[in-house]
Design a protein around this motif. Sequence first.
Motif, PDB file in Angstrom:
ATOM      1  N   ALA A  68       0.856  -1.175   0.000  1.00  0.00           N
ATOM      2  CA  ALA A  68       0.000   0.000   0.000  1.00  0.00           C
ATOM      3  C   ALA A  68       0.897   1.232   0.000  1.00  0.00           C
ATOM      4  CB  ALA A  68      -0.882  -0.008   1.245  1.00  0.00           C
ATOM      5  N   ASP A  69       0.434   2.291  -0.645  1.00  0.00           N
ATOM      6  CA  ASP A  69       1.245   3.514  -0.717  1.00  0.00           C
ATOM      7  C   ASP A  69       1.592   4.033   0.679  1.00  0.00           C
ATOM      8  OD1 ASP A  69      -0.415   4.915  -3.659  1.00  0.00           O
ATOM      9  OD2 ASP A  69       1.227   3.460  -3.464  1.00  0.00           O
ATOM     10  N   SER A  70       0.694   3.846   1.627  1.00  0.00           N
ATOM     11  CA  SER A  70       0.877   4.391   2.975  1.00  0.00           C
ATOM     12  C   SER A  70       2.029   3.733   3.737  1.00  0.00           C
ATOM     13  CB  SER A  70      -0.415   4.247   3.775  1.00  0.00           C
ATOM     14  OG  SER A  70      -0.809   2.883   3.834  1.00  0.00           O
ATOM     15  N   VAL A  71       2.501   2.566   3.274  1.00  0.00           N
ATOM     16  CA  VAL A  71       3.558   1.864   4.007  1.00  0.00           C
ATOM     17  C   VAL A  71       4.832   1.684   3.197  1.00  0.00           C
ATOM     18  CG1 VAL A  71       1.791   0.648   5.331  1.00  0.00           C
ATOM     19  CG2 VAL A  71       2.883  -0.503   3.385  1.00  0.00           C
ATOM     20  N   LYS A  72       4.815   2.091   1.938  1.00  0.00           N
ATOM     21  CA  LYS A  72       6.006   1.925   1.097  1.00  0.00           C
ATOM     22  C   LYS A  72       7.206   2.627   1.718  1.00  0.00           C
ATOM     23  CE  LYS A  72       3.872   1.266  -3.440  1.00  0.00           C
ATOM     24  NZ  LYS A  72       3.556   1.885  -4.754  1.00  0.00           N
ATOM     25  N   GLY A  73       8.335   1.923   1.717  1.00  0.00           N
ATOM     26  CA  GLY A  73       9.554   2.474   2.291  1.00  0.00           C
ATOM     27  C   GLY A  73       9.672   2.278   3.793  1.00  0.00           C
ATOM     28  N   ARG A  74       8.591   1.847   4.446  1.00  0.00           N
ATOM     29  CA  ARG A  74       8.624   1.637   5.897  1.00  0.00           C
ATOM     30  C   ARG A  74       8.399   0.171   6.270  1.00  0.00           C
ATOM     31  NH1 ARG A  74       4.858   3.792   9.055  1.00  0.00           N
ATOM     32  NH2 ARG A  74       3.227   3.793   7.451  1.00  0.00           N
ATOM     33  N   PHE A  75       7.577  -0.532   5.515  1.00  0.00           N
ATOM     34  CA  PHE A  75       7.245  -1.926   5.802  1.00  0.00           C
ATOM     35  C   PHE A  75       7.904  -2.825   4.762  1.00  0.00           C
ATOM     36  CE2 PHE A  75       2.877  -1.317   8.084  1.00  0.00           C
ATOM     37  CZ  PHE A  75       3.463  -0.390   8.930  1.00  0.00           C
ATOM     38  N   THR A  76       8.289  -4.028   5.217  1.00  0.00           N
ATOM     39  CA  THR A  76       8.862  -5.024   4.324  1.00  0.00           C
ATOM     40  C   THR A  76       8.206  -6.372   4.584  1.00  0.00           C
ATOM     41  OG1 THR A  76      11.009  -3.889   4.336  1.00  0.00           O
ATOM     42  CG2 THR A  76      10.972  -6.164   3.541  1.00  0.00           C
ATOM     43  N   ILE A  77       7.658  -6.966   3.535  1.00  0.00           N
ATOM     44  CA  ILE A  77       7.055  -8.288   3.645  1.00  0.00           C
ATOM     45  C   ILE A  77       8.052  -9.322   3.143  1.00  0.00           C
ATOM     46  CG2 ILE A  77       5.956  -8.186   1.364  1.00  0.00           C
ATOM     47  CD1 ILE A  77       3.574  -9.724   2.567  1.00  0.00           C
ATOM     48  N   SER A  78       8.087 -10.462   3.816  1.00  0.00           N
ATOM     49  CA  SER A  78       8.980 -11.541   3.380  1.00  0.00           C
ATOM     50  C   SER A  78       8.379 -12.873   3.794  1.00  0.00           C
ATOM     51  CB  SER A  78      10.388 -11.379   3.970  1.00  0.00           C
ATOM     52  OG  SER A  78      10.348 -11.428   5.379  1.00  0.00           O
ATOM     53  N   LYS A  79       8.908 -13.928   3.223  1.00  0.00           N
ATOM     54  CA  LYS A  79       8.362 -15.259   3.507  1.00  0.00           C
ATOM     55  C   LYS A  79       9.485 -16.263   3.603  1.00  0.00           C
ATOM     56  CE  LYS A  79       5.946 -17.121   0.195  1.00  0.00           C
ATOM     57  NZ  LYS A  79       4.875 -17.489  -0.756  1.00  0.00           N
ATOM     58  N   ASP A  80       9.415 -17.117   4.606  1.00  0.00           N
ATOM     59  CA  ASP A  80      10.357 -18.225   4.750  1.00  0.00           C
ATOM     60  C   ASP A  80       9.614 -19.490   4.346  1.00  0.00           C
ATOM     61  OD1 ASP A  80      11.922 -20.383   5.669  1.00  0.00           O
ATOM     62  OD2 ASP A  80      12.800 -19.166   7.254  1.00  0.00           O
ATOM     63  N   ASN A  81       9.851 -19.951   3.131  1.00  0.00           N
ATOM     64  CA  ASN A  81       9.099 -21.099   2.613  1.00  0.00           C
ATOM     65  C   ASN A  81       9.433 -22.384   3.369  1.00  0.00           C
ATOM     66  OD1 ASN A  81       7.647 -19.745   0.553  1.00  0.00           O
ATOM     67  ND2 ASN A  81       9.469 -19.755  -0.744  1.00  0.00           N
ATOM     68  N   ALA A  82      10.662 -22.497   3.852  1.00  0.00           N
ATOM     69  CA  ALA A  82      11.061 -23.713   4.578  1.00  0.00           C
ATOM     70  C   ALA A  82      10.300 -23.829   5.897  1.00  0.00           C
ATOM     71  CB  ALA A  82      12.555 -23.708   4.814  1.00  0.00           C
ATOM     72  N   LYS A  83      10.060 -22.677   6.535  1.00  0.00           N
ATOM     73  CA  LYS A  83       9.369 -22.667   7.831  1.00  0.00           C
ATOM     74  C   LYS A  83       7.877 -22.386   7.700  1.00  0.00           C
ATOM     75  CE  LYS A  83      13.413 -21.093  10.453  1.00  0.00           C
ATOM     76  NZ  LYS A  83      13.956 -20.034  11.354  1.00  0.00           N
ATOM     77  N   ASN A  84       7.431 -22.050   6.497  1.00  0.00           N
ATOM     78  CA  ASN A  84       6.023 -21.675   6.280  1.00  0.00           C
ATOM     79  C   ASN A  84       5.606 -20.507   7.160  1.00  0.00           C
ATOM     80  OD1 ASN A  84       5.448 -23.662   4.313  1.00  0.00           O
ATOM     81  ND2 ASN A  84       5.245 -25.197   5.922  1.00  0.00           N
ATOM     82  N   VAL A  85       6.448 -19.490   7.171  1.00  0.00           N
ATOM     83  CA  VAL A  85       6.176 -18.296   7.972  1.00  0.00           C
ATOM     84  C   VAL A  85       6.238 -17.060   7.078  1.00  0.00           C
ATOM     85  CG1 VAL A  85       6.877 -16.886   9.922  1.00  0.00           C
ATOM     86  CG2 VAL A  85       7.113 -19.364  10.047  1.00  0.00           C
ATOM     87  N   LEU A  86       5.250 -16.212   7.243  1.00  0.00           N
ATOM     88  CA  LEU A  86       5.180 -14.917   6.563  1.00  0.00           C
ATOM     89  C   LEU A  86       5.523 -13.839   7.581  1.00  0.00           C
ATOM     90  CD1 LEU A  86       4.204 -13.471   3.857  1.00  0.00           C
ATOM     91  CD2 LEU A  86       2.026 -13.165   5.073  1.00  0.00           C
ATOM     92  N   TYR A  87       6.314 -12.860   7.166  1.00  0.00           N
ATOM     93  CA  TYR A  87       6.733 -11.787   8.064  1.00  0.00           C
ATOM     94  C   TYR A  87       6.286 -10.426   7.535  1.00  0.00           C
ATOM     95  CZ  TYR A  87       9.948 -15.357   9.809  1.00  0.00           C
ATOM     96  OH  TYR A  87      10.490 -16.512  10.329  1.00  0.00           O
ATOM     97  N   LEU A  88       6.159  -9.494   8.463  1.00  0.00           N
ATOM     98  CA  LEU A  88       5.969  -8.088   8.104  1.00  0.00           C
ATOM     99  C   LEU A  88       6.849  -7.277   9.042  1.00  0.00           C
ATOM    100  CD1 LEU A  88       4.446  -6.114   6.230  1.00  0.00           C
ATOM    101  CD2 LEU A  88       2.829  -5.770   8.123  1.00  0.00           C
TER     102      LEU A  88
END
Length: 125
Positions: free
Chosen positions: A60-80
């Motif tokens: 979302a434009d409101s979070v660009k540059g401040r939030f980072t989404i990532s995923k660990d496929n081995a652990k099946n975990v999504l991060y923010l």
Amino acid sequence: QVQLVESGGGSVQAGGSLRLSCAASGHTYRSYCMGWFRRAPGKALEGVAAIDDDGSISYADSVKGRFTISKDNAKNVLYLQMKSLKPEDTGMYYCASVRGWRGLGALLDSEYEYWGQGILVTVSS
């Protein structure tokens, strides 16, 4: 049965950081689009960030540059990872997933099949 369980929320002062995690289980399809949504007090559900099944990322434009989404496929975990938090970031944060590719719909809550229970993030000024 798909289960999504969020953790890592809490209270922080403006300018601070938090990292949300979403532990996923029960996904049986080959690939999924996963995202983070939030509902601020008195406001509608908003798409914050998403990772599509091809790895493409949307914010979302409101979070660009401040939030980072990532995923660990081995652990099946999504991060923010959330940095430079603002009081307007306060709300319930939800993890969600849907089978397959969503493209331009990756930040639309109506596209998603599975939802976590949500976790509260409070940013004070």
